[in-house]
Design a protein around this motif. Structure first.
Motif, PDB file in Angstrom:
ATOM      1  N   LYS A   1       0.832  -1.207   0.000  1.00  0.00           N
ATOM      2  CA  LYS A   1       0.000   0.000   0.000  1.00  0.00           C
ATOM      3  C   LYS A   1       0.864   1.254   0.000  1.00  0.00           C
ATOM      4  CE  LYS A   1      -4.177  -1.786   2.219  1.00  0.00           C
ATOM      5  NZ  LYS A   1      -5.059  -1.712   3.421  1.00  0.00           N
ATOM      6  N   ALA A   2       1.996   1.217   0.717  1.00  0.00           N
ATOM      7  CA  ALA A   2       2.900   2.371   0.753  1.00  0.00           C
ATOM      8  C   ALA A   2       3.511   2.618  -0.622  1.00  0.00           C
ATOM      9  CB  ALA A   2       4.002   2.144   1.787  1.00  0.00           C
ATOM     10  N   GLN A   3       3.867   1.521  -1.315  1.00  0.00           N
ATOM     11  CA  GLN A   3       4.438   1.655  -2.655  1.00  0.00           C
ATOM     12  C   GLN A   3       3.410   2.211  -3.633  1.00  0.00           C
ATOM     13  OE1 GLN A   3       5.865  -2.277  -3.482  1.00  0.00           O
ATOM     14  NE2 GLN A   3       7.878  -1.907  -2.562  1.00  0.00           N
ATOM     15  N   VAL A   4       2.172   1.738  -3.529  1.00  0.00           N
ATOM     16  CA  VAL A   4       1.098   2.238  -4.387  1.00  0.00           C
ATOM     17  C   VAL A   4       0.897   3.734  -4.158  1.00  0.00           C
ATOM     18  CG1 VAL A   4      -1.385   2.154  -4.840  1.00  0.00           C
ATOM     19  CG2 VAL A   4      -0.078   0.034  -4.611  1.00  0.00           C
ATOM     20  N   SER A   5       0.889   4.137  -2.879  1.00  0.00           N
ATOM     21  CA  SER A   5       0.722   5.552  -2.541  1.00  0.00           C
ATOM     22  C   SER A   5       1.871   6.397  -3.072  1.00  0.00           C
ATOM     23  CB  SER A   5       0.620   5.699  -1.021  1.00  0.00           C
ATOM     24  OG  SER A   5       0.534   7.061  -0.657  1.00  0.00           O
ATOM     25  N   GLN A   6       3.102   5.865  -2.942  1.00  0.00           N
ATOM     26  CA  GLN A   6       4.282   6.584  -3.431  1.00  0.00           C
ATOM     27  C   GLN A   6       4.250   6.732  -4.954  1.00  0.00           C
ATOM     28  OE1 GLN A   6       7.965   4.698  -2.367  1.00  0.00           O
ATOM     29  NE2 GLN A   6       9.209   6.494  -2.832  1.00  0.00           N
ATOM     30  N   ASN A   7       3.874   5.658  -5.645  1.00  0.00           N
ATOM     31  CA  ASN A   7       3.778   5.705  -7.105  1.00  0.00           C
ATOM     32  C   ASN A   7       2.712   6.705  -7.557  1.00  0.00           C
ATOM     33  OD1 ASN A   7       5.771   3.786  -7.391  1.00  0.00           O
ATOM     34  ND2 ASN A   7       4.355   2.075  -7.571  1.00  0.00           N
ATOM     35  N   ARG A   8       1.590   6.724  -6.821  1.00  0.00           N
ATOM     36  CA  ARG A   8       0.519   7.656  -7.159  1.00  0.00           C
ATOM     37  C   ARG A   8       0.993   9.098  -6.974  1.00  0.00           C
ATOM     38  NH1 ARG A   8      -2.944   6.148  -3.651  1.00  0.00           N
ATOM     39  NH2 ARG A   8      -3.908   4.522  -4.927  1.00  0.00           N
ATOM     40  N   GLU A   9       1.729   9.340  -5.894  1.00  0.00           N
ATOM     41  CA  GLU A   9       2.244  10.686  -5.634  1.00  0.00           C
ATOM     42  C   GLU A   9       3.248  11.105  -6.718  1.00  0.00           C
ATOM     43  OE1 GLU A   9       4.613  13.179  -2.114  1.00  0.00           O
ATOM     44  OE2 GLU A   9       4.009  11.094  -1.801  1.00  0.00           O
ATOM     45  N   PHE A  10       4.106  10.165  -7.135  1.00  0.00           N
ATOM     46  CA  PHE A  10       5.088  10.469  -8.175  1.00  0.00           C
ATOM     47  C   PHE A  10       4.393  10.794  -9.497  1.00  0.00           C
ATOM     48  CE2 PHE A  10       8.000   8.959 -11.575  1.00  0.00           C
ATOM     49  CZ  PHE A  10       9.010   9.889 -11.373  1.00  0.00           C
ATOM     50  N   LYS A  11       3.350  10.029  -9.837  1.00  0.00           N
ATOM     51  CA  LYS A  11       2.599  10.294 -11.068  1.00  0.00           C
ATOM     52  C   LYS A  11       1.921  11.656 -11.003  1.00  0.00           C
ATOM     53  CE  LYS A  11       1.671   5.497 -12.436  1.00  0.00           C
ATOM     54  NZ  LYS A  11       0.623   4.458 -12.654  1.00  0.00           N
ATOM     55  N   ASN A  12       1.377  12.008  -9.833  1.00  0.00           N
ATOM     56  CA  ASN A  12       0.744  13.316  -9.674  1.00  0.00           C
ATOM     57  C   ASN A  12       1.765  14.438  -9.836  1.00  0.00           C
ATOM     58  OD1 ASN A  12      -1.763  12.162  -9.210  1.00  0.00           O
ATOM     59  ND2 ASN A  12      -1.564  12.216  -6.980  1.00  0.00           N
ATOM     60  N   THR A  13       2.979  14.219  -9.299  1.00  0.00           N
ATOM     61  CA  THR A  13       4.038  15.222  -9.409  1.00  0.00           C
ATOM     62  C   THR A  13       4.434  15.417 -10.865  1.00  0.00           C
ATOM     63  OG1 THR A  13       4.895  14.750  -7.201  1.00  0.00           O
ATOM     64  CG2 THR A  13       6.400  15.805  -8.743  1.00  0.00           C
ATOM     65  N   ARG A  14       4.613  14.324 -11.584  1.00  0.00           N
ATOM     66  CA  ARG A  14       4.962  14.407 -13.005  1.00  0.00           C
ATOM     67  C   ARG A  14       3.865  15.131 -13.785  1.00  0.00           C
ATOM     68  NH1 ARG A  14       8.901  11.062 -15.245  1.00  0.00           N
ATOM     69  NH2 ARG A  14       7.684  10.957 -17.165  1.00  0.00           N
ATOM     70  N   ALA A  15       2.606  14.842 -13.447  1.00  0.00           N
ATOM     71  CA  ALA A  15       1.484  15.494 -14.134  1.00  0.00           C
ATOM     72  C   ALA A  15       1.494  16.996 -13.873  1.00  0.00           C
ATOM     73  CB  ALA A  15       0.164  14.877 -13.677  1.00  0.00           C
ATOM     74  N   GLN A  16       1.813  17.394 -12.642  1.00  0.00           N
ATOM     75  CA  GLN A  16       1.877  18.816 -12.304  1.00  0.00           C
ATOM     76  C   GLN A  16       2.999  19.514 -13.073  1.00  0.00           C
ATOM     77  OE1 GLN A  16       2.369  18.768  -8.062  1.00  0.00           O
ATOM     78  NE2 GLN A  16       0.265  18.143  -7.658  1.00  0.00           N
ATOM     79  N   ILE A  17       4.139  18.830 -13.187  1.00  0.00           N
ATOM     80  CA  ILE A  17       5.278  19.416 -13.907  1.00  0.00           C
ATOM     81  C   ILE A  17       4.980  19.506 -15.400  1.00  0.00           C
ATOM     82  CG2 ILE A  17       7.686  19.017 -14.553  1.00  0.00           C
ATOM     83  CD1 ILE A  17       8.102  17.849 -11.738  1.00  0.00           C
TER      84      ILE A  17
END
Length: 305
Positions: free
Chosen positions: A32-48
């Motif tokens: 679950k922590a890895q899923v959350s981290q991956n989701r956060e990274f994807k959101n960051t890339r989308a923002q950039i």
């Protein structure tokens, strides 16, 4: 009918075992922590990515105010220009080429906490009309660059703080020059005070000739006007010059000015020669500053290696 329930049954049993086993519970927590981290990274890339989508939107609509909001007040580019000068150059470009259009392709995004680097490939295209004693013709401006942008996150917003241009080429062609392949080659990077060669290659037709000049310009504001000396191209339609890079820690442009002449027969013995096109080419040369804090002993050690 039974087979349809086999897979759900297996999945159900798997989740029962996870809930009743401490080891499996730890695995689920990590997952679950890895899923959350991956989701956060994807959101960051989308923002950039959105920053650069907005950059294209505002540059193509010539909205200087909105574009400015994407850049930090402390922004500096690879030529040492701060935000004020940088945006003045953008406005000057828009005033000169009212229909210029930009396109940015993101090639890589690297994120480190609240900092990010974004590698891009950028192109620009514009059409212009030049009227002078030399030429009365339509022209095309084409420019391309590989760049690295540096971003920092302030609150929930990513802001561009710096820019580094790895390589850059621009061509402005008028008249028949628009249809002639030409290239100005120069190294992307040189040492301060080092020698480098700038070479111009042009593919001319049988009834075409050319004169050209190759110079260099230090990238300062405003740019100095180069002292051009035109030469007729050799039989292989090329021209080369050797330059010595400056020692003032300033990047340079290798520049070429080209005049295209065309011969058209108007009777059995004579031909009329006229200027059919002109072109201006520019290639960036990044100059590595000299490190004056390296001792003679260090230099000798490097040479020995």
């Amino acid at each position: 009918m039974k087979r349809r329930f086999i897979l759900p049954l297996i999945i159900g049993l798997a989740f029962v075992s996870i809930q009743t086993s401490p080891a499996h519970a730890g695995f689920l927590k990590t997952y679950k922590a890895q899923v959350s981290q991956n989701r956060e990274f994807k959101n960051t890339r989308a923002q950039i990515k959105e920053v650069f989508e907005l950059q294209d939107k505002y540059t193509n609509s010539h909205d200087l105010e909105k574009l400015s909001e994407l850049y930090a007040e402390s922004f500096v580019n690879s030529d040492g220009f701060g935000k004020k000068v940088y945006f003045k150059l953008i406005k000057d470009t828009w005033d000169t080429y009212s229909d210029i259009m930009y396109d940015t392709v993101i090639r890589d995004i690297q994120v480190n906490g609240n900092y990010a680097t974004v590698q891009t490939y950028e192109t620009a295209l514009a059409v212009t009309h030049e009227q002078s004693e030399t030429v009365d013709a339509y022209g095309e401006l084409r420019s391309s660059a590989n760049s690295i942008y540096y971003l920092q996150k302030f609150g929930q917003k990513w802001i561009i703080t710096a820019e580094q241009i790895l390589n850059e080429q621009s061509q402005l062609k008028y008249g028949d020059a628009r249809f002639i392949k030409m290239d100005l080659k120069a190294p992307n990077i040189v040492s301060a005070g080092g020698e480098y060669t700038a070479a111009l290659d042009i593919e001319l037709g049988d009834n075409e000739g050319a004169i050209a000049s190759i110079e260099k310009q230090e990238i300062i504001h405003p740019l100095d006007q180069p002292k051009e000396i035109f030469r007729q191209l050799s039989g292989e339609n090329n021209l080369e010059r050797i330059f010595k890079a400056n020692t003032k820690n300033i990047n340079e442009y290798a520049t070429a000015s080209i005049g295209i002449a065309k011969a058209v027969p108007y009777d059995e013995t004579k031909s009329r020669v006229y200027v059919s096109g002109i072109a201006f080419l520019m290639t960036r040369v990044n100059v590595i500053p000299e490190n004056k804090f390296i001792t003679d002993e260090d230099n000798d050690a490097q040479k020995a290696e």
